[in-house]
Structure formats: structure tokens, C-alpha cells
Design an enzyme around this catalytic site. Sequence first.
Site, PDB file in Angstrom:
ATOM      1  N   GLU A  18      -3.157  24.906   8.911  1.00 49.95           N
ATOM      2  CA  GLU A  18      -3.863  25.797   9.827  1.00 49.95           C
ATOM      3  C   GLU A  18      -3.660  25.370  11.278  1.00 49.95           C
ATOM      4  OE1 GLU A  18      -7.994  25.746   8.708  1.00 49.95           O
ATOM      5  OE2 GLU A  18      -8.322  23.723   9.452  1.00 49.95           O
ATOM      6  N   SER A  19      -3.239  24.125  11.453  1.00 46.53           N
ATOM      7  CA  SER A  19      -2.959  23.624  12.796  1.00 46.53           C
ATOM      8  C   SER A  19      -1.707  24.268  13.391  1.00 46.53           C
ATOM      9  CB  SER A  19      -2.783  22.110  12.745  1.00 46.53           C
ATOM     10  OG  SER A  19      -1.879  21.750  11.711  1.00 46.53           O
TER      11      SER A  19
END
Lengths: 305, 305, 270, 270
Positions: free
Chosen positions: D64-65
Site C-alpha cells: 500500500e506504500s
Amino acid sequence: MSKVTSMRDAVAEVVHDGDVVAIEGFTHLICFAAGHEIIRQRKRDLTLARLTPDLIYDQMVAAGTARKLVFSWLGNPGVGGLHAIRRRVEDDDPAPLELEEYSHFGMVGRYTAGASNLPFFPLRSYFETDLPKANPLIRPIKSPYGDETVYAVPPLKPDVTVVHAQRADAEGNTQMWGLLGCQKEAAFAAKRVIVVVEELVDEAVIRADPNRTVIPGLIVDAVVVEPWGAHPSYVQGGYDRDNHFYRDWDAISREAASTQAWLDEWVYGVSGRAEYIEKLGPERLASLRPSGAAPSGSVDYGIYR
Amino acid sequence: MSKVTSMRDAVAEVVHDGDVVAIEGFTHLICFAAGHEIIRQRKRDLTLARLTPDLIYDQMVAAGTARKLVFSWLGNPGVGGLHAIRRRVEDDDPAPLELEEYSHFGMVGRYTAGASNLPFFPLRSYFETDLPKANPLIRPIKSPYGDETVYAVPPLKPDVTVVHAQRADAEGNTQMWGLLGCQKEAAFAAKRVIVVVEELVDEAVIRADPNRTVIPGLIVDAVVVEPWGAHPSYVQGGYDRDNHFYRDWDAISREAASTQAWLDEWVYGVSGRAEYIEKLGPERLASLRPSGAAPSGSVDYGIYR
Amino acid sequence: MSEPRPAERSAPETQAFTKSEMMIVAAARELAGQRVCFVGVGLPNIAVNLARLTVAPSLELVYESGAFGAKPARLPLSIGDPTIVTGATAAVSMFELFSFYLQGGLVDVGFLGAAQIDRFGNINSTVIGDYDHPRTRLPGSGGACEIAINARQVFVIMRQSKRSFVDRIDFRTSPGNLGGAETAARIRREEGWLGRGPSVVVTDLGIYHFDDSGEMRLDSIHPGATLDQVRETIGWEPRVAVSLAVTPAPTVEELRLIREQLDPDGAYRK
Amino acid sequence: MSEPRPAERSAPETQAFTKSEMMIVAAARELAGQRVCFVGVGLPNIAVNLARLTVAPSLELVYESGAFGAKPARLPLSIGDPTIVTGATAAVSMFELFSFYLQGGLVDVGFLGAAQIDRFGNINSTVIGDYDHPRTRLPGSGGACEIAINARQVFVIMRQSKRSFVDRIDFRTSPGNLGGAETAARIRREEGWLGRGPSVVVTDLGIYHFDDSGEMRLDSIHPGATLDQVRETIGWEPRVAVSLAVTPAPTVEELRLIREQLDPDGAYRK
């Protein structure tokens, strides 16, 4: 026109008591140097916005700079909780801390709406959860096409956004690589922007690769050159995440007294980032260097006259 | 798994009669090679979506592939109108052409909504104009915060998006530099994607600079290697825009007969892009080369073990 | 007010110049002091690039195609061209350009051309005639619709003619001062527009600004042009400033830049 | 149905292993055949990386980064780490990752941990106790809320305990099968969710899938675990498959990868 200044002057001039401040960076490029300077200058009543408050906001909350957090994930990734923040939330110790909570995408949408001057941002999240009850600013919105309803989040326009990056020129044209998080959106959404960089470069370096530019100098108020300014966060290609410190913080921050002692030593006790880095020592720094280079390679834009 | 195939096979397998097709690229990286192959394969009843239909859609419309245009700016930039399209719109010659019209930002918003699986995209445009009357799909939407009303556009999800780029690997991981237009959004919005590149590169070249990747192989169905595939559009660092051809087209396309003669010679009369390029001749190609190199320089991602 | 006499109009040392050259020069000069300008295709493109080389060296050029801080080494025919990217400060997606730069309020001047304009600066670039059965199908909005709404102010550059300066435009592509300044100000406020609307129209005959009623007013007439010519090429009775100025003729340097550097092929200056 | 006997549970040649190692191995194996997996912080991180090295070599990891197609050279402590970017296929903004990859429907499996889960796979990662005056303030959603809604299916990995497998969760952060499969299917359809909801829960004692009613069902019990232990660590009477399997013990190679390559410091496998 050069906007290069010291961290002390940048924070003194750009950050005011009561401001909404976003020091963004998703694990990468978190500007601890700016957070520590805000602590040293004893700024008060800040609303701190970040997807992941991380250690830097735990420290800023412990130091009494903040009255409110706007966030989506409140932890020490892979380690555990943020104890200074939890003390204030769970025990009002030493004072309550107001929380305004979203999901990651909700926060990204809020910055995007802020940057785009939109009154809301729509997203497919929050359905059948308790988040809209916990935060009434998360609201349903009906599509003008068919019956569908999605959720909206309101724009977030920080007074100040701080962005750490690999490099910028003196005007603040800023390039970064690696994880980009939502720094671009947070910067465009802000009224004022401080860019903190590992390296100040000539305008020609920026103009050689215009697709690499994330933030234009147009929206930047101050440029601070602060090598290692992200430690214990990291800089792609520069230095590694200091996971040892992330683990150490768990023990340090479990008690208010040990937390304050750490702040006394590492924040109040140093004049700025240069002294902090000197105190860390060359061995610690050396241990955080990448084990080798991984060059991107160069592409050709061509000369067209 | 390699997705590398010929333009002929890619178009035959991926593009079907009646499809909504987007060959995107804002002046830059417009894939004329794919458009010409669609003409050669006599695809029919296409809905052609593009911000700027440009010469390629004028040619595709003249060749009878399209029944409808979805667009925001219908011209030959800096030169004038698109005559084949105007004949069909103004005179129903040889048949009417349906138009669905937005502004640039509206089209960008439509692709963004399509790529994001959103039921609409909000924007601050269209206020007090006749565009919502001309296109009832442009609709007002009230913000759930305060009284504000903005406008919405519906998602656009092409059946096929064609993207031209400097380079990709065999899986379709694609990198481009220069003007990025809305190719990323148009590709993510599409059901099927054809990537056409100047150069096929090893996966390692892509992975050396992950921030340069615009389209992941995950969403790509076919990779076609077609040097000069964008001519008379251009490729940053590769070749210049052939402005002479853009000017010539104004005369060529003023009459249906001369337009068809051009198609006979340059599209139907060649087997593919390689023959077209041979026909253009080495002098023409040489005249379009940049006058020198403008290297981006390399950045370091670092090795972290 | 008397007609300015031809002899007063141009300094004796200036060279002969075309009406288009005068128009381009006048438009460029209006950009003095501006910071960020959104560049449209055609005449705005050359005017803005001339301004960058003369009165507004720190002007940042934004091309809707996605280039910011462009320093084109030649005048591009199209607003998308490799020369606007090489050496630019940033090359971004159109989503980012329209969302963050334009709609985000960073553009000081949106510079537009048009097919039709009315006295209140409302613009048509869509169709002549009926929308569904147009006499002439024009290019359409492109970014002009959202530029007019979100740029802090709008500059217009276009040649005058009865067909283009009309009492009623056939289609409103870009809103100007709507039916007048008061209504326009109220609607802009209520609908949260960032733009204050059109502020200058430069033609081949003169320079117009907008008066308190929101209507175009001729403030300066170009050397060689007459008020009769102005009136013959406008579809309404134009307002004329009490102290009508005469536009200073192009300087030798301005003409040199246009002829040698920006438009050596003469595409714009004829 | 009789309790599986310990002797049947692990092949004689396998080494001793911890409950965490069994859990990680079981979770990794469930990823066989999957294409794109959204990696959460903590246990999902190690399970997904083990899967990439064993049963799912072509698994694309999405962090998700902002990293896609990551090939981490080491197991990152956090889901944001320089090693997930160097050599990745793409590094993109979070806007792009959440909008185009996740909400756009490209993620096959969202892999989540949780503090509390109920029988229908609804998840709490926000607070224990009252939201406004929590007994324990947990991290909150992060991306878990939208992952549960937009990933095609959701895998959960968490240790069993009466505090975590509860009859009623204190806060619904990520929707699972809501009050049951039928309601959930209807709501997902009506609200246009892309996700089909939770499909597997892997714990330190066994592997659960969801039955037709939308409730968790124990389909496989780990070697060394007993049904009594399972019941003692769940806040409801758990459904158990008629043909309850015994999870094959970790192989020598799986253990080697965990111990030597993925978790040399032993942060996850204790």
C-alpha cells in the site's frame, strides 16, 4: 530567487501556533528534523495530519505541541503501538488528544481534494463499517448516474506541509524517487510548503529530468538543506530505515518519564540536526548506508531547436 | 510470459468491430501505426475516444472505421480543422458521425473515474456554459459539505486502449518520458490494452527505475515493437513531430478524393509500419532526429539486503 | 475625442510591421508582472513566448499538455512538442496539470483564442450555427472551459471581424462576464470560481479591458488602425475609453525576436 | 468425528517448528494460484513473501506504500522499506495505488491481520471498548477498510484467543460477511463492491474457510493443535468441517526460508 534557509528560520517563519501541519511521507522521507525543530521552538496547539503518525508525531505529541491528530493508521509499523499518543487517548494523560480518523485512501482523497480545490473526494470505501459513525465528516454521496451511492471525504488543506526529498534546487523545484506516498498531494493542498532535502542541486539537474519533479518551486516557501534529516526514517538510495530505533522507541516511550528524558537528550539537548547526527556517531550512520548502488540509468529527452 | 506480437495480430485479436477504442497521447506518442492497422483490417462501427482526435482519427473516420467520436478538442493543432470529420459532421458526408463532447479536464476526469472504478468524477468546470446542454451526461452534483455544486462526468472505460511508449519489457511493463497526457488513466480504465514501443527492453531495465514505469504489464494484453510507430506524432528523445505532415494533411484532407488517395497510398498500399517508414525514406527520418542528446542523468535507488 | 493621427502612432525609428505582429507584441506586453501563464494553441503561444523573452522573464509557462516552467528553444507549432519538455521544470500528467495547477488556483493568466466573443467576454469555440447541425464545426473547448473558470484572470487574443465579435455568440464554451459584471461576480462567488474572468482582449486593431459594467472597452488603438475600422469589425457599438491611448509600435527588438527566433517561417505574423 | 491424533499430523522427517511458523506456512500455501496480492504489515508480510518463494513464484506483491511487483531482498520490518522499491516493477503514488490498482479491481487477494474478528469475518482494528473512551486504542484502518471492500477476496492471518475471536467485535473497521452470506452478497451487489469478502482465516491452530451461511468453518487443524484448544480460543461455538484435515507440517525448505532468509532475527516466528 533562492528560498534556501535554515531549519530554525524556516520553522520560525512558516509554522505558527494553532496551525494544521502535515509532515508527510509514507514510511519513506519522513522529516524528523522538522518535527524536532517544531518541538524545540515549543509550537503549541497544532493539529497534526498524517496517514501514519509514526514516531515523529508520537514525539511531537509527547512534547506537547499538538491538540489534535488527523490520521488513518496509528502505530509503529511492525513493532506495536504509539505509547505517548495512546496515553493521551486512553488515559487523557497528561491531557486529552482529539482524533479525527479516516482510512488511508480517505486521507489520500482528502489531500487530493485539497490540492484540486474540490469540495469533496469520492471513494468506494467505508460501506458497512463504523467509520462514518465515528467520524461524521465521512458522508455518503449519490452518483448522478444511476442509483449508486459511494462515500465522500472533505478536502484537507494544511496550513503547512513539510516534505523531505532527495534533492531540490534553490527555488524549491523538488525531485524524489522511491515511495512517493502522498507528498505531492499534501504539498499542493497546503497554504505553505517547507521542502527539506538531502542535497541542494543546480537548476540544471532538475531540468535535465522534468518527469522526476514531484513538487514545483512555485508552491514552495522555504528550502532547507539537511542531510540525514529523515533519520530514523530513510531516503531511497541515501540511507536505510533505522529499524533498531523504531524498536527502541517502543521501550523508550512506554513511560512518560523515559520519553521526556529521550526528548531532553535528543531534541532539546541538541541545537539542530547536525548535532543530532554527530551524536548518533559515524558507526551508526555507516551501518545505515546501502550495501551498494542501484543506478536508475539515464534516458534521453533530446535537444529540439 | 512474453506478450510480444505483431501489430497485425495485436489488432486482429484485441480490437473488435463496435468497440470503444482510445488511442491516447496528447500530441506526444500518438500511435498512428495502430490506427493504420485498424484501417487496413477494416474494423467498423468503432467509437473513437481521444481528447484531441488529431490526424489519426481524421484518417480513421475518413476510412469508415468509426460511427462516433468522444472528444474534447477537434482540430489540427496550429494548422486548422479536421476536414474528414467536419465533412461528416457538417454535411453528413458520406454519413453522419455521432459526437459526444467534453472539455479536456472532463475527458481526463472520465478516464480517471474509469481507471478508479468510480461512478463519476467531480470537477470545477462547465459552470454557466452550454456544454451540459449539448451533452446531458455532464451533470451537476451537490457537495455533501455545504451548499456547493460542482459538475460530474461519467466514467469512460474503453474496450481497448492503445498506448505508444519509448520502451517496455516483454510482459508489458511500460516506461515513457516527456508529456504523459492521460495514457496511464486511459490504460487502467480499459478492458484491454495494447502497448506499442520504440524499443523492447529487458525486465532489468524497467526494474532499474521503477518510478519511471507508467503502465504495469499486469493490465497489458499485447506488446508490439514498432519503431517510428508514432510518426507523424513524435517520441521524446527519439524523433521530432513531423509538422510538415501536419500542415500537408490540411490540403490532402480538404477533398474526399485526395483523402482516399492518400489512404490508398500510405495505409492500404503498405503492409505495415516498416514499409511505411521505408516509403518515407531515410532523409525524411533523418530530418526528424533531435539535434543532440539531453540525458536525464541517473539516480541511485541503492541496494538494501 | 479625435482620431489619433497616423503620424503620431509609431516612433520614426521603428520598422514597418504587420497587424499580426502588433497584436502579438501588444498581447505580450500585457503579461508584464504576471507569474504563471497557461498557454493556449496558436496566437497565445507566440505572445506568451515573446513575453518571456521581453517583459516577463520570470514568467512560468504552463502548457495544458503537461509541461510546467517550459523554456522552448523554438516556437512549437502545437502546444505539445518535444521542445517544451526538454529543459522544463516539470513534466506532469494532464490529471495533475488540470487538478493541481489549474483547478488548484496556481494559474494567474489563462490565455485563450476564440472563434466568437461577445461584449462581456463570453467565448465560443465550439460551433457556428446550431449545435446539432452546425454550419461550421469548430474545435470545441479543449481546456478553454475550465481555464476560463479557474485561471485567476483570462486574456483573449483574436482578430476582429463582424463574424467573430458578435452581439450573441452561438454557443458559450467559456464563460466571461456572463450578462454583466454584477451577475458574474455574484455567480462566481456563489459557485466558488477562482477566476475573476476576462481582463484583456487584444486584437489586430487595439487593446480592450473590461469596465465596471463588465463590458469590453477599447483602451488603446494600434498605430495604423482607426476607430472606423474598429466599429466595422464589431457586432455592437463598442465602448471607447475617454482617454484612448495609442499602442506603442513594436520595437526593433520585439520584431527581431518574432521574425528571427519565434516565427522564422512566418506562420503567425502574416 | 474424532480428534486427529498427533502422530498423524507431521511427517517423521520434518523438523520441530513453532505455532507461528505453522501459521505462516499455512497462510503462504493458501496463496497458490493467486496473481496479485496486497500486502499488509506484520504477519501477512512474511506469509506473502514466503508464498512468492514457494507456491506462487509469479505472485505480484502490491504494497500500500506504493510498490508494485516488489522483489524484496530481505523481509522488511515495515511495509515501507527501501528494499521493496529497488528492483520493483513500479513505484507509484498512493493515490495511484489505491485508485487504479485497488479500487480499480486489480488486486486478487487483500491480506489482513486484525485485533478482533467475528464468526462472519468482520474485522476490528480500531479500538477495544468504546470508540470515544477506548480501553485500548489500536492503529485503526490504514488501508484495511478499502482493501476488504475492493480486493477480490480477503485472507486473514491472526492468532486465536478469546480476546480476538469474539462473538461481537467492538468496532467494524473492515466489513466481512456482515450478518451472514445472503445479506452480504446482496449488499455487495447493491453497493457495487468488487470484493467477494473474506475467504480464508489462518490462525496458529488451523485454517478456516467460509461456509454457505457466510460463517467461518475450521477445515484444517495444524499438527499439535487440538479441537479443545480451538474451542478454548474462540468466543463462539466454531463450526468444524465433517472431514477435518490436518495441515501438512512445514517442510524443511519452508522452515529454512523462514529462518534463514525471511526472519533471521526471529521477529515473526516466535
